[in-house]
Design a protein around this motif. Structure first.
Motif, short mmCIF file in Angstrom:
data_model
loop_
_atom_site.label_atom_id
_atom_site.label_comp_id
_atom_site.label_asym_id
_atom_site.label_seq_id
_atom_site.Cartn_x
_atom_site.Cartn_y
_atom_site.Cartn_z
N ILE A 114 0.84 -1.20 0.00
CA ILE A 114 0.00 0.00 0.00
C ILE A 114 0.87 1.25 0.00
O ILE A 114 0.61 2.21 -0.73
CB ILE A 114 -0.94 -0.02 1.22
N ARG A 115 1.92 1.23 0.81
CA ARG A 115 2.78 2.41 0.91
C ARG A 115 3.50 2.71 -0.41
O ARG A 115 3.64 3.87 -0.80
CB ARG A 115 3.82 2.19 2.02
N LEU A 116 3.92 1.67 -1.09
CA LEU A 116 4.66 1.85 -2.34
C LEU A 116 3.74 2.03 -3.55
O LEU A 116 4.24 2.34 -4.64
CB LEU A 116 5.57 0.65 -2.58
N GLY A 117 2.42 1.85 -3.38
CA GLY A 117 1.49 2.00 -4.51
C GLY A 117 1.65 0.92 -5.56
O GLY A 117 1.41 1.17 -6.75
N ALA A 118 2.02 -0.27 -5.11
CA ALA A 118 2.28 -1.36 -6.06
C ALA A 118 1.00 -1.81 -6.76
O ALA A 118 0.99 -2.05 -7.97
CB ALA A 118 2.93 -2.53 -5.34
N VAL A 119 -0.10 -1.90 -6.01
CA VAL A 119 -1.35 -2.39 -6.59
C VAL A 119 -1.86 -1.43 -7.66
O VAL A 119 -2.33 -1.85 -8.73
CB VAL A 119 -2.40 -2.60 -5.48
N LEU A 154 -10.41 -0.24 -3.69
CA LEU A 154 -11.68 0.28 -4.20
C LEU A 154 -11.68 1.79 -4.36
O LEU A 154 -12.24 2.32 -5.32
CB LEU A 154 -12.82 -0.14 -3.26
N ARG A 155 -11.06 2.50 -3.44
CA ARG A 155 -11.15 3.97 -3.46
C ARG A 155 -9.92 4.62 -4.08
O ARG A 155 -10.04 5.39 -5.03
CB ARG A 155 -11.39 4.48 -2.04
N GLU A 156 -8.75 4.33 -3.56
CA GLU A 156 -7.56 4.99 -4.09
C GLU A 156 -7.21 4.49 -5.49
O GLU A 156 -6.79 5.27 -6.35
CB GLU A 156 -6.38 4.78 -3.14
N GLY A 194 -14.29 2.54 -11.20
CA GLY A 194 -14.20 3.54 -12.25
C GLY A 194 -13.42 3.05 -13.45
O GLY A 194 -13.81 3.31 -14.61
N LYS A 195 -12.34 2.31 -13.23
CA LYS A 195 -11.54 1.78 -14.34
C LYS A 195 -12.32 0.72 -15.12
O LYS A 195 -12.23 0.64 -16.35
CB LYS A 195 -10.22 1.22 -13.81
#
Length: 767
Positions: A357-362, A402-404, A409-410
């Motif tokens: 989550i911290r690295l924005g991998a997903v 779901l949110r970030e 939306g995608k």
């Protein structure tokens, strides 16, 4: 057999050579039958080959590269035959080799650095060494323990696949070997073999070396001894592996194969079943893999540097495709990183989830899903990542997805613009001058959407998020539900059986599981049919045998026709049960006979004489089941009128013995009347019993009688002989006699008319 007949067998060429006073090993190796003679343990040949000089010469053929001008037999045939002699596993020959240190030194001289290592000879060397390791394990391991430089030499030649196989077995990456010889392999734990293998990622640029080194390490993760298992899962080893993988100067094959080792550490069973297992992991989403926490923490230290490799410049390379071009292509290394993240999420480590989550991998991986709409390998791994996030117990990870990451939306945006865009800033660009094709990840989006709806029924947070989006609700109602109805293959009426609910069965298994016949039983029936002459053929050999393949051919042929006789071939019953029961039933009221063309005259046949079906009539009171009963003396008197009529329709008792013909509908009924044993036969099968009447034992007053008896579930029509007839002389009638009986019974009447007369007489008796 022909070759076993006396006077026709010839002496083996090997025996001919052994009979000579002076012969060489090369003469024996020239003969192709030497391998068969070794397997047959030819005493004279084994005693010759067990000699040290001969074993040494055989090893020379395996480990020494032949000269360039050598003959073909020296280059190819002799090394092959020498290897096969050792792998025949003749104990005395292997004992000569493994107990002689000089011979073992000669064998392992193949590993010397100044020695040439051709792939052909390496394969022969590998087969001989593995044979010794399996058949002479203790003395072999003692030799290797005393010459531990062999392990380093094997690691240096790990790029040769045959040598890699020897190394894997030697270091204990074989579950059965380590279990049986645990004490003899303890010394391997004290060596630095793991460090030597992992350092091949930095010391060599060969992709084959990297691949074989990774395969060796993956094998160790699955079947490693405790000492090696503790080393390979330690943070120090993981850090060393990632340092080699993340070096900028190293080829991409280092990164790909290093991540394969990490994936095997997280999920050791993943590689045991190959790609098929990895593809089908989507069936069991949410399963947690047990991995050591220190192993996961060692990988998280380098996770940030690993995710940076997902960002690639568009000007790096271009790949033309049928739908357009990729600028740049995804590449094996980025696909492997996504697979690694997919497996990491299945571990269920809270520390790993927080770091992702911290690295924005997903979010970065989700973008790749839409940037490369035609890469199904990528779509599969991304789908696993999404489902793992949705099913995890970490609420923050679900909220992040779901949110970030704006998953809904995608999905809705891709559904609106379902054709490939021509944006030059995107990695995937459609071809010029053509209509843009439809994107190829709609199927994965449909499954992800259905999974969201399914999880929303049990998760209030997901359900609340779905209900907040009105556009999603409208799309779900008008698009997704209709698509699911159309794509539900079990509702199709055009091809796939709607009753078939087993999705895992393939089409080949369907034919085998769903057939209602036994091929082995059919083959046995066909063989016995020709044996007993039912299907007579003058050109047919005396012994005829049908195997399962022949039976399958017969089944396919019979299905093409409408002949009713072929129906009996598909039953699993034994057509020739009467042959087995004849002895046991000699004291009973009759014996079973087969409903075959040879016995067609025993029953009532149609006018052509080609069909053996009995015409019973169209009585509505015939039930599905029937049992036979013996007629009592009282009924003989009551049915005297019918007996007179039956005499006119059948042969005289003085001329020929009467025949009992019985028609049975189904084998369900077990009821019997009388004291005699009743045999149950399948539906529509004809049962024929004939009594031989001799001289003074025959009662002229005995007559044939058709006695209809009925019970709650049974109705039968039978032609019964006199009870005074002898029971020991029962036998099936001959075809010629049966035909004569029908001809003398009615003169010029047809067999159908005879049957009708019998039926009418039965009705009058009932009245």
């Amino acid at each position: 057999m022909f070759w076993r007949m006396a006077g026709l067998s010839t002496a083996s060429p090997v025996e001919t050579i052994l009979d000579k006073e002076n012969f060489t090993l090369e003469e024996l190796l020239e003969e192709d039958e030497i391998i068969q003679e070794c397997k047959a343990l030819n005493g004279r040949l084994i005693n010759f080959l067990r000699e040290k000089a001969q074993v040494e010469q055989l090893i020379q053929y395996i480990v020494v590269e032949p000269p360039e001008d050598a003959e073909k037999r020296r280059t190819f045939k002799f090394p092959f035959i020498a290897c096969e002699i050792f792998t025949c596993e003749v104990d005395i020959i292997l004992k000569t080799l493994v107990e002689d240190e000089e011979l073992m030194n000669l064998l392992f001289s193949f590993l010397n650095s100044n020695h040439s290592h051709s792939t052909l000879l390496a394969g022969y060397f590998s087969k001989v060494v593995i044979c010794l390791l399996l058949r002479k394990t203790l003395p072999f391991l003692l030799y290797v323990k005393g010459h531990q430089e062999i392990v380093k030499q094997l690691v240096d030649l790990i790029g040769i696949t045959s040598i890699m196989e020897v190394l894997i077995r030697l270091i204990g990456a074989d579950e059965h070997m380590y279990t049986n010889y645990m004490e003899s392999m303890q010394w391997i734990d004290d060596t630095d073999v793991l460090e030597m293998i992992v350092d091949k990622f930095s010391s060599s640029d060969s992709a084959e070396v990297h691949s074989n080194a990774a395969e060796t390490l993956c094998a160790i993760t699955r079947f490693a001894p405790p000492g090696l298992a503790a080393k390979i899962t330690s943070p120090n080893f993981i850090g060393r592996l990632f340092r080699h993988a993340l070096e900028d100067s190293r080829p991409k094959s280092v990164l790909v194969n290093s991540l394969s080792v990490c994936i095997s550490l997280l999920d050791p069973k993943r590689l045991t079943l190959g790609v098929y297992h990895a593809y089908n992991r989507q069936v069991s989403q949410g399963s947690v893999i047990a991995a050591k926490p220190e192993t996961v923490e060692g990988m998280l230290e380098s996770l940030g540097d690993l995710l940076k490799l997902l960002d690639v410049s568009c000007s790096e390379s271009t790949l033309l495709t049928t739908y357009g071009k990729l600028q740049p292509p995804l590449g094996k290394h980025r696909l492997k990183i996504v697979e690694f993240i997919s497996v990491l999420l299945t571990v269920g480590s809270e520390a790993a989830e927080k770091e992702l989550i911290r690295l924005g991998a997903v979010q970065r991986i989700l973008n790749l899903f839409f940037e490369y709409p035609y890469n199904n390998f990528l779509h599969h791994h991304v789908e696993n990542i999404i489902l793992s996030c949705l099913e995890c117990k970490n609420v923050s990870l679900v909220e992040h997805l779901l949110r970030e990451c704006n998953l809904l939306g995608k999905i809705l945006q891709a559904e609106k613009n379902c054709t490939l865009a021509s944006d030059p800033n995107m990695p995937t660009i459609s071809a010029e001058g053509r209509a843009p094709p439809k994107i190829g990840n709609i199927g994965h989006l449909t499954r992800i959407s259905n999974k969201l709806i399914q999880l929303g029924n049990s998760n209030d947070e997901i359900q609340a998020y779905l209900q907040e989006n009105n556009e999603w609700i409208d799309w779900q109602t008008n698009v997704l539900s209709k698509r699911n109805a159309i794509e539900n293959v079990y509702q199709w009426v055009c091809g796939r059986p709607t009753a078939l609910q087993d999705r895992n069965r393939d089409s080949d298994d369907d034919d085998y599981q769903d057939r209602d016949y036994d091929v082995a039983a059919l083959a046995n029936n066909l063989s016995q049919a020709f044996r007993y002459g039912i299907y007579s053929n003058d050109d047919m050999d005396e012994d005829v045998y049908f195997d399962d393949e022949s039976a399958e051919v017969v089944i396919s042929s019979l299905r093409l026709g409408d002949d009713q006789e072929s129906g009996s071939l598909f039953t699993n019953s034994n057509w020739f049960a009467f042959e087995d029961d004849r002895v046991s039933n000699e004291g009973s009221s009759g014996a079973l006979a087969s409903a075959s063309p040879n016995t067609e005259g025993a029953g009532v046949v149609n006018g052509d004489g080609e069909d053996d079906d009995v015409v019973v009539g169209e009585d509505d009171d015939l039930d599905d089941t029937a049992t036979s009963s013996q007629v009592s003396d009282a009924k003989l008197e009551d049915n005297s009128a019918f007996s007179e009529e039956s005499k006119e329709a059948g042969p005289s008792a003085n001329d020929k013995p009467p025949v009992w013909v019985e028609w049975r509908e189904t084998p369900d009924s077990n009821e019997t009347s009388g004291s005699d044993e009743t045999a149950v036969v399948p539906n529509g099968e004809l049962q024929v019993k004939q009594q031989e009447v001799e001289g003074s034992d025959h009662d002229p007053a005995a007559t044939s009688e058709l006695s209809p008896t009925s019970s709650d579930n049974t109705t039968e029509t039978s032609l019964v002989t006199s009870p005074q007839s002898t029971k020991e002389d029962l036998k099936p009638p001959e075809p010629s006699e049966s035909r004569n009986e029908i001809e003398t019974a009615s003169g010029v009447e047809s067999a159908f008319e005879v049957a009708k007369d019998v039926q009418d007489a039965a009705k009058e008796t009932e009245k």
